[in-house]
Design an enzyme around this catalytic site. Structure first.
Site, PDB file in Angstrom:
ATOM      1  N   ASP A  50       0.838  -1.190   0.000  1.00 40.48           N
ATOM      2  CA  ASP A  50       0.000   0.000   0.000  1.00 40.48           C
ATOM      3  C   ASP A  50       0.880   1.250   0.000  1.00 40.48           C
ATOM      4  O   ASP A  50       1.414   1.647   1.029  1.00 40.48           O
ATOM      5  CB  ASP A  50      -0.894  -0.031   1.251  1.00 40.48           C
ATOM      6  CG  ASP A  50      -1.697   1.252   1.395  1.00 40.48           C
ATOM      7  OD1 ASP A  50      -1.703   2.060   0.449  1.00 40.48           O
ATOM      8  OD2 ASP A  50      -2.323   1.431   2.463  1.00 40.48           O
ATOM      9  N   GLU A 128      31.981   9.435   2.063  1.00 46.01           N
ATOM     10  CA  GLU A 128      32.681   9.341   3.360  1.00 46.01           C
ATOM     11  C   GLU A 128      31.718   9.734   4.481  1.00 46.01           C
ATOM     12  O   GLU A 128      31.780  10.853   4.999  1.00 46.01           O
ATOM     13  CB  GLU A 128      33.868  10.321   3.379  1.00 46.01           C
ATOM     14  CG  GLU A 128      34.920  10.051   2.338  1.00 46.01           C
ATOM     15  CD  GLU A 128      36.098  11.026   2.430  1.00 46.01           C
ATOM     16  OE1 GLU A 128      37.155  10.687   1.891  1.00 46.01           O
ATOM     17  OE2 GLU A 128      35.970  12.118   3.027  1.00 46.01           O
ATOM     18  N   GLU A 130      30.290  10.345   7.989  1.00 44.96           N
ATOM     19  CA  GLU A 130      30.792  10.503   9.360  1.00 44.96           C
ATOM     20  C   GLU A 130      29.614  10.309  10.312  1.00 44.96           C
ATOM     21  O   GLU A 130      28.465  10.543   9.947  1.00 44.96           O
ATOM     22  CB  GLU A 130      31.386  11.907   9.541  1.00 44.96           C
ATOM     23  CG  GLU A 130      32.602  12.137   8.660  1.00 44.96           C
ATOM     24  CD  GLU A 130      33.131  13.571   8.697  1.00 44.96           C
ATOM     25  OE1 GLU A 130      34.341  13.745   8.486  1.00 44.96           O
ATOM     26  OE2 GLU A 130      32.346  14.517   8.913  1.00 44.96           O
ATOM     27  N   GLU A 185      37.273  10.504  13.963  1.00 47.91           N
ATOM     28  CA  GLU A 185      37.249  11.837  13.350  1.00 47.91           C
ATOM     29  C   GLU A 185      37.648  12.873  14.389  1.00 47.91           C
ATOM     30  O   GLU A 185      37.966  12.535  15.525  1.00 47.91           O
ATOM     31  CB  GLU A 185      35.872  12.117  12.744  1.00 47.91           C
ATOM     32  CG  GLU A 185      35.847  12.102  11.206  1.00 47.91           C
ATOM     33  CD  GLU A 185      36.818  13.101  10.558  1.00 47.91           C
ATOM     34  OE1 GLU A 185      37.264  14.035  11.228  1.00 47.91           O
ATOM     35  OE2 GLU A 185      37.136  12.914   9.371  1.00 47.91           O
ATOM     36  N   GLU A 192      34.530   7.791  11.188  1.00 42.49           N
ATOM     37  CA  GLU A 192      34.261   7.789   9.747  1.00 42.49           C
ATOM     38  C   GLU A 192      34.662   6.433   9.195  1.00 42.49           C
ATOM     39  O   GLU A 192      35.681   5.873   9.612  1.00 42.49           O
ATOM     40  CB  GLU A 192      35.100   8.893   9.086  1.00 42.49           C
ATOM     41  CG  GLU A 192      35.014   8.897   7.569  1.00 42.49           C
ATOM     42  CD  GLU A 192      35.752  10.089   6.942  1.00 42.49           C
ATOM     43  OE1 GLU A 192      35.689  11.212   7.487  1.00 42.49           O
ATOM     44  OE2 GLU A 192      36.402   9.875   5.911  1.00 42.49           O
ATOM     45  N   HIS A 241      31.193  13.649   2.660  1.00 39.69           N
ATOM     46  CA  HIS A 241      31.862  14.143   1.463  1.00 39.69           C
ATOM     47  C   HIS A 241      31.751  13.088   0.377  1.00 39.69           C
ATOM     48  O   HIS A 241      31.833  11.888   0.675  1.00 39.69           O
ATOM     49  CB  HIS A 241      33.338  14.423   1.749  1.00 39.69           C
ATOM     50  CG  HIS A 241      33.552  15.299   2.942  1.00 39.69           C
ATOM     51  ND1 HIS A 241      34.715  15.362   3.637  1.00 39.69           N
ATOM     52  CD2 HIS A 241      32.696  16.151   3.568  1.00 39.69           C
ATOM     53  CE1 HIS A 241      34.602  16.217   4.640  1.00 39.69           C
ATOM     54  NE2 HIS A 241      33.372  16.699   4.625  1.00 39.69           N
ATOM     55  N   ARG A 313      40.366  22.823   2.265  1.00 39.61           N
ATOM     56  CA  ARG A 313      39.234  22.079   2.808  1.00 39.61           C
ATOM     57  C   ARG A 313      38.049  22.982   3.168  1.00 39.61           C
ATOM     58  O   ARG A 313      37.011  22.504   3.584  1.00 39.61           O
ATOM     59  CB  ARG A 313      39.666  21.266   4.030  1.00 39.61           C
ATOM     60  CG  ARG A 313      40.414  20.032   3.638  1.00 39.61           C
ATOM     61  CD  ARG A 313      40.974  19.276   4.811  1.00 39.61           C
ATOM     62  NE  ARG A 313      41.875  18.257   4.310  1.00 39.61           N
ATOM     63  CZ  ARG A 313      41.540  17.003   4.075  1.00 39.61           C
ATOM     64  NH1 ARG A 313      40.315  16.584   4.296  1.00 39.61           N
ATOM     65  NH2 ARG A 313      42.413  16.144   3.602  1.00 39.61           N
ATOM     66  N   GLU A 333      35.927  16.227  -4.966  1.00 43.28           N
ATOM     67  CA  GLU A 333      35.285  15.913  -3.679  1.00 43.28           C
ATOM     68  C   GLU A 333      34.280  17.007  -3.338  1.00 43.28           C
ATOM     69  O   GLU A 333      34.654  18.148  -3.058  1.00 43.28           O
ATOM     70  CB  GLU A 333      36.354  15.832  -2.579  1.00 43.28           C
ATOM     71  CG  GLU A 333      35.770  15.581  -1.202  1.00 43.28           C
ATOM     72  CD  GLU A 333      36.782  15.806  -0.059  1.00 43.28           C
ATOM     73  OE1 GLU A 333      37.878  16.318  -0.306  1.00 43.28           O
ATOM     74  OE2 GLU A 333      36.438  15.476   1.081  1.00 43.28           O
ATOM     75  N   ARG A 335      31.928  18.654  -0.783  1.00 40.38           N
ATOM     76  CA  ARG A 335      32.048  18.584   0.678  1.00 40.38           C
ATOM     77  C   ARG A 335      30.799  19.006   1.443  1.00 40.38           C
ATOM     78  O   ARG A 335      30.778  18.948   2.653  1.00 40.38           O
ATOM     79  CB  ARG A 335      33.243  19.428   1.141  1.00 40.38           C
ATOM     80  CG  ARG A 335      34.567  18.796   0.768  1.00 40.38           C
ATOM     81  CD  ARG A 335      35.751  19.642   1.203  1.00 40.38           C
ATOM     82  NE  ARG A 335      35.871  19.826   2.632  1.00 40.38           N
ATOM     83  CZ  ARG A 335      36.471  18.973   3.465  1.00 40.38           C
ATOM     84  NH1 ARG A 335      37.021  17.870   3.001  1.00 40.38           N
ATOM     85  NH2 ARG A 335      36.536  19.237   4.750  1.00 40.38           N
TER      86      ARG A 335
HETATM   87  N1  GLU Z   1      33.406  16.773   9.881  1.00 48.71           N
HETATM   88  C1  GLU Z   1      33.709  17.737   8.851  1.00 48.71           C
HETATM   89  C2  GLU Z   1      32.426  18.104   8.093  1.00 48.71           C
HETATM   90  O1  GLU Z   1      31.466  18.363   8.685  1.00 48.71           O
HETATM   91  C3  GLU Z   1      34.748  17.222   7.877  1.00 48.71           C
HETATM   92  C4  GLU Z   1      36.053  16.760   8.441  1.00 48.71           C
HETATM   93  C5  GLU Z   1      36.938  16.185   7.323  1.00 48.71           C
HETATM   94  O2  GLU Z   1      37.589  16.953   6.602  1.00 48.71           O
HETATM   95  O3  GLU Z   1      36.887  14.963   7.125  1.00 48.71           O
HETATM   96  O4  GLU Z   1      32.340  18.158   6.909  1.00 48.71           O
HETATM   97 MG    MG Z   2      36.060  13.145   7.506  1.00 45.31          MG
END
Ligand code: GLU
Ligand code: MG
Length: 445
Positions: A50, A128, A130, A185, A192, A241, A313, A333, A335
């Site tokens: 359903d 990835e 976390e 992490e 992670e 990420h 980053r 990547e 993010r």
């Molecule tokens: N925990 C971080 C985020 O919120 C990333 C840390 C990392 O570079 O792996 O994206």
């Molecule tokens: Mg990380």
């Protein structure tokens, strides 16, 4: 694997029950459980259910939906007890007239991926995710108290986290997931586990598998696992990420160009440009909860500004440095996704944004190498043409509503169900009076 092979394998594995799984539009896993003796029929005819009771599915008057099993996704659930061993199979959702249901998130991603397979390409993702492990609650409700005092890559030989993470990685590998690394992490109680990149459909299946496996194994150790993007104020949140690339039919990486100074092909640059162009609307899909926007703030390794870079980053898209001879590992990547997203819809949106860039030969702005975007003020960012991600779920939804490319990628049924559910979530949040407001205003106003 065909139906006969599957049944043979299930018998060899001593499995008694099979959970037929799919997700609603929010990414919650739904499951219909069936004893083994009914499986042959289910493999042949599908399983009716359903749809009107599932978020984002059919209306009451047309509620019959059919699950069609995808035998390649068979995996034994390693935490199920030996005497009632259980396996799961992911399913696609079909309408009574035998067509794929447009609102099925897994079907939405399949449709999006067809646009690249038609070009002879594969869209690869290495996510990835976390997550936090919190202390058991002894029945007193969930309080986000991290279970350890570790930090990034910390090693401790007797740590409970090492024991749990090892169990997690073993469980995931037994389910056919190629785990690459698991580590502590940055934040207390934060971990992670990364798995090897695969095509986007399998990667999305893997994300769901990882999430419920982590929860099940953590619970066996008296811990609560959470993929909430920002469970604790003042420390890093949890992202997911996504390392993305396109491979051609011969397994060559379309992102690689030996003659380019960054080794990035023109196609890769257009891919990046497309994702940057659609970033604000894409936020609604890859960071889809009220809480996601508590993570996307300066100072916690999560992106806030819209730019790309090689080493940086703080950028929305990071290009990991190229290592000689590793052409296949050239990747972008992304993010800002977090693990509260429905991975099927998130990946479908990411791909549609990228293809818009490729089809229109867009070029990205200059990479923001060696600039810490967190340290720039509004004026400086404006001068550099660096935009900002939405500051809330509401802002992201407004952007999504304006974005024809992403709306088309989702299809009417999934799009409408998604925005309806998300505006409800936003309103539900907006109406509440928070602890912050009481502390800030009660006495002083
Ligand atoms: N925990 C971080 C985020 O919120 C990333 C840390 C990392 O570079 O792996 O994206
Ligand atoms: Mg990380």
């Amino acid at each position: 694997m065909d139906a006969k092979d599957l049944i043979k394998r299930i018998k060899e594995d001593n499995v008694n029950f099979v959970s037929l799984q799919f997700t609603d539009v929010l990414g919650s896993v739904k499951s219909v459980d069936m004893p083994l003796r009914n499986l042959a029929g289910a493999l042949e005819d599908g399983v009716w259910f359903d749809g009107s009771s599932v978020e984002g599915f059919a209306r009451i008057q047309e509620s019959d939906m059919r699950l069609i099993l995808d035998p390649d996704t068979y995996a034994v659930l390693p935490w199920s007890p030996e005497e009632s061993k259980r396996a799961r199979i992911f399913c696609d959702i079909y309408t009574p007239d035998g067509k794929p249901f447009e609102g099925d998130p897994r079907g939405t991603l399949k449709r999006a991926m067809k646009r690249v397979t038609d070009r002879g390409w594969t869209f690869n993702i290495g996510p990835e995710p976390e997550f936090f492990l919190f202390k058991g609650t002894n029945g007193h409700g969930v309080h986000p108290v991290p279970h350890d005092v570790g930090g990034y890559f910390d090693f401790s030989s007797f740590d409970e986290a090492v024991v749990v993470r090892t169990k997690l990685m073993e469980a995931l590998m037994s389910m056919g997931i190629e785990v690459e690394v698991g580590h502590h992490e940055v934040a207390l109680g934060q971990h992670e586990i990364d798995f090897r990149f695969t095509d986007a459909l399998k990667a999305a299946d893997n994300v769901l598998t990882l999430k419920y496996t982590v929860k099940a194994i953590a619970a066996q150790h008296g811990l609560t696992a959470s993929f909430m993007p920002k469970p604790v104020f003042g420390i890093n949140g949890s992202g997911m990420h996504c390392h993305q690339s396109l491979f051609d039919k011969n397994g060559n990486n379309v992102f690689f160009d030996a003659n380019d100074e960054m080794k990035l092909s023109a196609t890769a640059r257009s891919f990046i440009a497309g994702q940057l162009k659609h970033a604000c609307a894409l936020a609604a899909l890859v960071a889809p909860t009220v809480n996601s926007y508590k993570r996307l703030v300066p100072g916690y390794e999560a992106p806030v500004y819209i730019g790309w870079a090689q080493i940086n980053r703080s950028a929305l898209i990071r290009i990991p440095r190229y290592t000689e001879g590793r052409d296949k590992s050239m990747r972008a990547e992304l993010r800002f996704p977090d693990p509260s997203s429905n991975p099927y819809l998130a990946f479908a949106g990411m791909l549609a944004a990228a293809l818009d860039g490729i089809d229109n030969n867009l070029t990205p702005p200059k990479p923001l190498n060696n600039v810490n975007l967190y340290h720039l003020d509004k004026k400086e960012r404006k001068k550099m043409g660096v935009g900002e991600l939405p500051g809330s779920l509401a802002e992201a939804l407004v952007e999504l509503e304006r974005d024809a490319v992403l709306k088309e990628a989702l299809g009417t049924a999934a799009y409408e169900a998604f925005v309806r559910a998300k505006w409800e979530e936003w309103d539900d949040f907006r109406l509440r009076v928070t602890d912050y407001e009481i502390e800030r205003y009660l006495e002083v106003t």
